[in-house]
Each structure stands twice: as C-alpha cells, then as structure tokens.
Motif scaffolding. Structure first.
Motif, PDB file in Angstrom:
ATOM      1  N   LEU A  84       0.837  -1.198   0.000  1.00 52.47           N
ATOM      2  CA  LEU A  84       0.000   0.000   0.000  1.00 52.47           C
ATOM      3  C   LEU A  84       0.874   1.250   0.000  1.00 52.47           C
ATOM      4  O   LEU A  84       1.687   1.452   0.903  1.00 52.47           O
ATOM      5  CB  LEU A  84      -0.905  -0.014   1.240  1.00 52.47           C
ATOM      6  N   TRP A  85       0.677   2.091  -0.990  1.00 50.76           N
ATOM      7  CA  TRP A  85       1.532   3.266  -1.156  1.00 50.76           C
ATOM      8  C   TRP A  85       1.158   4.388  -0.195  1.00 50.76           C
ATOM      9  O   TRP A  85      -0.014   4.654   0.049  1.00 50.76           O
ATOM     10  CB  TRP A  85       1.450   3.758  -2.597  1.00 50.76           C
ATOM     11  N   PHE A  86       2.191   5.044   0.308  1.00 50.45           N
ATOM     12  CA  PHE A  86       2.036   6.116   1.289  1.00 50.45           C
ATOM     13  C   PHE A  86       2.899   7.292   0.845  1.00 50.45           C
ATOM     14  O   PHE A  86       4.127   7.171   0.776  1.00 50.45           O
ATOM     15  CB  PHE A  86       2.473   5.616   2.663  1.00 50.45           C
ATOM     16  N   ASP A  87       2.259   8.409   0.525  1.00 49.52           N
ATOM     17  CA  ASP A  87       2.971   9.605   0.088  1.00 49.52           C
ATOM     18  C   ASP A  87       3.180  10.531   1.279  1.00 49.52           C
ATOM     19  O   ASP A  87       2.276  11.253   1.697  1.00 49.52           O
ATOM     20  CB  ASP A  87       2.171  10.313  -1.009  1.00 49.52           C
ATOM     21  N   GLY A  88       4.391  10.499   1.841  1.00 52.04           N
ATOM     22  CA  GLY A  88       4.683  11.291   3.028  1.00 52.04           C
ATOM     23  C   GLY A  88       4.569  12.783   2.802  1.00 52.04           C
ATOM     24  O   GLY A  88       4.233  13.544   3.729  1.00 52.04           O
ATOM     25  N   ASN A  89       4.814  13.216   1.586  1.00 51.22           N
ATOM     26  CA  ASN A  89       4.754  14.655   1.304  1.00 51.22           C
ATOM     27  C   ASN A  89       3.312  15.158   1.294  1.00 51.22           C
ATOM     28  O   ASN A  89       3.024  16.257   1.768  1.00 51.22           O
ATOM     29  CB  ASN A  89       5.434  14.956  -0.025  1.00 51.22           C
ATOM     30  N   LYS A  90       2.388  14.343   0.769  1.00 55.64           N
ATOM     31  CA  LYS A  90       0.980  14.733   0.786  1.00 55.64           C
ATOM     32  C   LYS A  90       0.360  14.518   2.163  1.00 55.64           C
ATOM     33  O   LYS A  90      -0.545  15.246   2.567  1.00 55.64           O
ATOM     34  CB  LYS A  90       0.213  13.955  -0.279  1.00 55.64           C
ATOM     35  N   TYR A  91       0.845  13.504   2.859  1.00 54.00           N
ATOM     36  CA  TYR A  91       0.342  13.228   4.203  1.00 54.00           C
ATOM     37  C   TYR A  91       0.766  14.314   5.184  1.00 54.00           C
ATOM     38  O   TYR A  91      -0.018  14.717   6.051  1.00 54.00           O
ATOM     39  CB  TYR A  91       0.864  11.864   4.662  1.00 54.00           C
ATOM     40  N   ALA A  92       1.992  14.789   5.041  1.00 53.40           N
ATOM     41  CA  ALA A  92       2.517  15.817   5.961  1.00 53.40           C
ATOM     42  C   ALA A  92       3.145  16.952   5.144  1.00 53.40           C
ATOM     43  O   ALA A  92       4.365  17.089   5.071  1.00 53.40           O
ATOM     44  CB  ALA A  92       3.539  15.209   6.899  1.00 53.40           C
ATOM     45  N   PRO A  93       2.308  17.798   4.521  1.00 54.26           N
ATOM     46  CA  PRO A  93       2.847  18.877   3.682  1.00 54.26           C
ATOM     47  C   PRO A  93       3.598  19.937   4.482  1.00 54.26           C
ATOM     48  O   PRO A  93       4.386  20.700   3.920  1.00 54.26           O
ATOM     49  CB  PRO A  93       1.594  19.459   3.019  1.00 54.26           C
ATOM     50  N   GLN A  94       3.361  19.968   5.774  1.00 61.26           N
ATOM     51  CA  GLN A  94       4.093  20.878   6.658  1.00 61.26           C
ATOM     52  C   GLN A  94       4.138  20.274   8.055  1.00 61.26           C
ATOM     53  O   GLN A  94       3.345  19.384   8.381  1.00 61.26           O
ATOM     54  CB  GLN A  94       3.442  22.263   6.692  1.00 61.26           C
ATOM     55  N   PRO A  95       5.084  20.699   8.881  1.00 59.86           N
ATOM     56  CA  PRO A  95       5.209  20.107  10.218  1.00 59.86           C
ATOM     57  C   PRO A  95       3.905  20.196  11.011  1.00 59.86           C
ATOM     58  O   PRO A  95       3.204  21.215  10.976  1.00 59.86           O
ATOM     59  CB  PRO A  95       6.308  20.952  10.866  1.00 59.86           C
ATOM     60  N   GLY A  96       3.575  19.104  11.680  1.00 58.76           N
ATOM     61  CA  GLY A  96       2.383  19.077  12.521  1.00 58.76           C
ATOM     62  C   GLY A  96       1.112  18.674  11.823  1.00 58.76           C
ATOM     63  O   GLY A  96       0.086  18.444  12.478  1.00 58.76           O
ATOM     64  N   VAL A  97       1.133  18.554  10.490  1.00 61.63           N
ATOM     65  CA  VAL A  97      -0.061  18.170   9.726  1.00 61.63           C
ATOM     66  C   VAL A  97      -0.024  16.673   9.444  1.00 61.63           C
ATOM     67  O   VAL A  97       0.999  16.138   9.010  1.00 61.63           O
ATOM     68  CB  VAL A  97      -0.138  18.952   8.401  1.00 61.63           C
ATOM     69  N   GLU A  98      -1.150  15.979   9.720  1.00 60.14           N
ATOM     70  CA  GLU A  98      -1.288  14.568   9.382  1.00 60.14           C
ATOM     71  C   GLU A  98      -2.575  14.401   8.593  1.00 60.14           C
ATOM     72  O   GLU A  98      -3.668  14.363   9.159  1.00 60.14           O
ATOM     73  CB  GLU A  98      -1.294  13.690  10.640  1.00 60.14           C
TER      74      GLU A  98
END
Length: 485
Positions: A84-98
C-alpha cells in the motif's frame, strides 16, 4: 539525425547481433539442473500493490465488481501480500499536519483493504514513496539529520493511527521506495540511525510486531550492498531490521545480496517487479520475464515476492505494469498472460515451501542481472505437505530481434537485440536432479504448461527416478511446472 536513427545508433553501440535471418532451430539443446541439498528460505507468498490513483478508481466499482478482482488475485491465484503506497509529502505537507484522507480514502473507505483480506490476502505492507519536502536539507539531496527522528515518528504515528482509528493492522513497513531515485534521500550513515529510530518509535506504540524492511532499491546492485552493509555494521540497527529488500527489474536478487544475510534470520522481501509499456492478452514475452525473475529470486533466498500493480484501471500506454487491467464503465477486465503464469507457480509452490539452490550446466546459477538474461531458469522447493515442486522458465524468443534499416553502417536487415534482453528462441530438454531424492524410488510428477494463450494446461506426468526427471521439450517462452502428489 532523426530521433529514431539516434535511438537506433545508441542501441547498435550496446547490442548483440545476428548477421543472418533467424530460423527456428530444429535441434533440442540438452541442459542439466542440479538442485543442491540443504533447505534455504521458506516462501511466504506472492503479492501485489495498488497505487493511490488505482485505488481511487477501485472506489467507483460496485461491490460485486470489487469482489471479482480481489478474488482473482487473492483467492484464485493465491496472492497473499498487499503493498500500500504512502505519500509522506501529501500526508505531511508541513510540520504538525497529518492528512489521513490521502491514504484512508483510496485504501480504507474504498473497501480495498477489507476486500483483499476477505478474499484471502493476509499481509499488509506500507510502502512510503516520498518524504515530506520540508525535511530536505537546504544544500543537498539528503534528509536533514535533525529530521530523521521526526520521520520515524511520523511513520510510527501513522501506523498506530491506522490500527487504533480504522482497525487496519499493517504488518510491515518500508522506509522509502527506491531511495536512490528519490528527490530526498538518505546518506549511508543515516540508514542505521533511521532504522533504530523507527524501531524505537514503533515499540513505544506497542507495535513490536510491525516489521521494518529496507532499502527497496530498484536493482540488486552494488548500491544495495553498500546500504545493507551500512545497516549491518551497526549491530543495534541490524537487530531492528526484519528484512532486506530490493526490486527485480534489470538486476534481480543475486548472490552478492544473499551473502549479506547468510547465517542470519533475516527475511528477503522483493517488493516490486514489473514491466513498462503497452501489453495485450496472450503476451508470453512479459509473462516469461516475470516467471524467470520469480524463479531467479527463489534461488536467491527471497521470501516475499511482489508484483508492481495487481489490478487497476486500464492504461493503454503502460498496461504491462498491471496483471489485470479493467475499465469502469462498462466494467470489463482482462487477464494478462502473466496472471496465468503466476497462478501456475502458486499451484506448484505453496506458502511455506522451502526452496533449495539450483545450478545449471548451461548458465551456472542462472543469474538474472545486467546483460543478456538466462535462457533457462529453474527453481525447486519442498512443500509443507511433503511434495516437491519444480518451475522451469524458457526466456528465449525471436521477438527480441528486429531488423536495422539502411544507413547505420551495417547491412540493411541486420538483426539486432538489446544487450539487456533475452536470446534467440531455443528449445531445451531439461533434466533436473534433486540431490535429496537420490535414494528414493520412482515418483510420478504432474506437469503443467503455460505460453501465449496456453493457460496452466495439464500436459501429463513425468517419472522421477532416483531424484532425476527429464522434461523432453521446453519451448520458447514456456513455463513448465512439475509437482508430485
């Protein structure tokens, strides 16, 4: 110079030539395979991934249509692993965002995970494909040292939230897919730090049973060896790592990778194999490529073997990445030839089958690596029920060759093939000797065959005597399997 001529000239510089028209060889080439004594790895199953875009398409299907697709792979073809693919950049575009919906919508709300598990898949692997962009060093392509712990925390938090909030248990996680081709990378010295930090953060969340696998490089090459050694040289990091991982494209699993885990309890996950470009049903060339790589990897301690895309909306220019392409409206699907090859292999080698190492009189360890690919690849294993399975793939074909036009410095019509492809079509008589069965009596083995539009067809029995069995005719692009009952 035209783009076509430029391409052809570059190909000529690295190609293998035949100076006369290809002809079907009448002779049958004998080849001997020795399956050495000694249990190696236990096979844990085939797998497939679904891209986020593909799973968004999946969400548009009816439940009965979803069940058809998942049953074809997870049940009928006995695939067990879902990546299952997980895009860390879209998941956390800035610190503190999930941003949970970027994963939850395509995989959970679509029903993809639940349907795969309901139809027989058992293992979920998280595939991080990108790091958050803010973690990149300002003056290099590497992650900041100060962000390594934060990235480990981000992954562990996500895995924990999936379990606590959505009831989805992820069994294993990578760190970064094909890290040397990524826009943000890890230095060799950062790998053991990352592995240790991720293990700590998982354990802190009572996720001790979530395995860490890495480095998931595109090829089993010297870079993979270097990264694995960097982790292995740190005893704490090596202890934290459950499995090494590479991909099977031009350079599949090989002895120089296996040597890093000999004598250890490490698994070897092959987390991505694939092809690129268009494909139509009946394409035995792509199917034989997939089967040969699978058998190569089974000869090299791989425990888990995953194809890139299982089923996804059809993409005519890149369908060869898929096993089952489909259209949504109207709903139609196709089973590419490699589906039948995979189905044949999973009926030969059960989950839990313990492989041995095989050697060839023609190409020694039958290594699928840089350069021309092996003509015959064979692997053998003992199944949990005590039966033995043998897989034989013939990766030779005249389809590898095409005629050069005039004006390139060679006679018009000179036949050329890519230096990384297979060889001219050839038929073999393959004799397999399993050392561990040398003292046994006669064993009847059922034989099956796949080729273009030949789908796992029973072709009779072969008699193994004192561990030796001969398959008299293995033709171009054949997959022949044997198993005693």
């Amino acid at each position: 110079m035209s783009k076509r001529n430029s391409f052809l000239c570059s190909l000529v510089a690295s190609a293998a030539f035949l100076a006369q028209p290809l002809a079907s060889a009448l002779a049958i080439t004998p080849i001997n395979i020795t399956v050495k004594s000694g249990a190696k790895q236990a096979f844990q199953g085939l797998g497939f991934s679904s891209t986020i875009a593909g799973s968004n398409g999946y969400a548009k299907l009816t439940q009965s249509q979803k069940n058809i697709l998942q049953k074809l792979l997870c049940n009928d073809a006995k695939f067990k692993i879902v990546r299952l693919w997980f895009d860390g950049n879209k998941y956390a575009p800035q610190p503190g965002v999930e941003n949970m919906p970027v994963f939850v919508n395509p995989y959970v709300k679509s029903g993809f995970i639940a349907d795969a598990l309901a139809n027989g898949c058992t293992t979920l692997l998280l595939a991080p494909g990108a790091l958050p962009s803010y973690m990149k060093s300002e003056d290099s392509i590497y992650i900041k040292d100060t962000e390594i712990f934060n990235y480990a925390t981000l992954l562990a938090n996500f895995i924990s939230r999936m379990k606590q909030e959505y009831g989805v248990k992820l069994h294993a996680t990578g760190i970064l897919n094909e890290p040397n081709d990524n826009s943000i990378r890890f230095k060799d010295s950062q790998w053991p730090v990352m592995v240790k930090a991720l293990r700590q953060e998982l354990d802190n969340r009572n996720l001790q049973d979530v395995k860490i696998i890495t480095p998931e490089l595109a090829n089993a090459d010297s870079i993979a060896v270097r990264i694995i050694k960097a982790i292995k040289n740190d005893s704490e990091a090596w202890k934290a790592l459950a499995a090494i991982s590479t991909h099977s494209y031009n350079m599949a699993a090989a002895s120089w990778i296996v040597s890093q885990i000999e004598g250890t309890d490490k698994e070897y996950w092959m987390t991505e194999a694939g092809n690129n470009g268009p494909e139509e049903p009946g394409d035995a060339l792509n199917a034989a490529s997939a089967a040969s790589r699978f058998l190569n990897d089974m000869n090299n301690r791989v425990t888990h073997w995953i194809w890139f895309i299982g089923h996804a909306p059809s993409h005519t220019e890149d369908n060869s990445t898929r096993i089952i392409p489909y259209t949504i409206s109207p709903f139609k699907y196709q089973l590419f030839q490699k589906y039948h090859y995979f189905k044949q292999l999973t009926r030969t080698f059960d989950v839990g089958a313990v492989f041995r190492k095989s050697y060839s009189s023609l190409e020694k360890d039958m290594r699928w690596s840089s350069g021309k690919k092996p003509r015959i690849t064979v692997a053998s294993a003992k199944n949990p029920d005590g039966s033995w399975g043998i897989g034989i793939s013939n990766y030779t074909s005249d389809k590898f060759f095409f005629a050069l036009p005039a004006g390139l410095g060679y006679p018009e019509g000179t036949l050329v093939s890519d230096a990384q492809s297979g060889r001219q079509a050839e038929t073999f008589a393959v004799t397999v000797f399993i050392e561990e069965l040398a003292q046994t009596g006669d064993i009847k083995m059922k034989m099956y065959r796949s080729n273009s539009n030949v789908n796992n067809v029973y072709i009779g029995t072969a008699l193994m005597r004192k561990g030796t069995v001969t398959i008299p005719k293995v033709e171009s692009l054949d997959l022949i399997t044997l198993r005693n009952q």
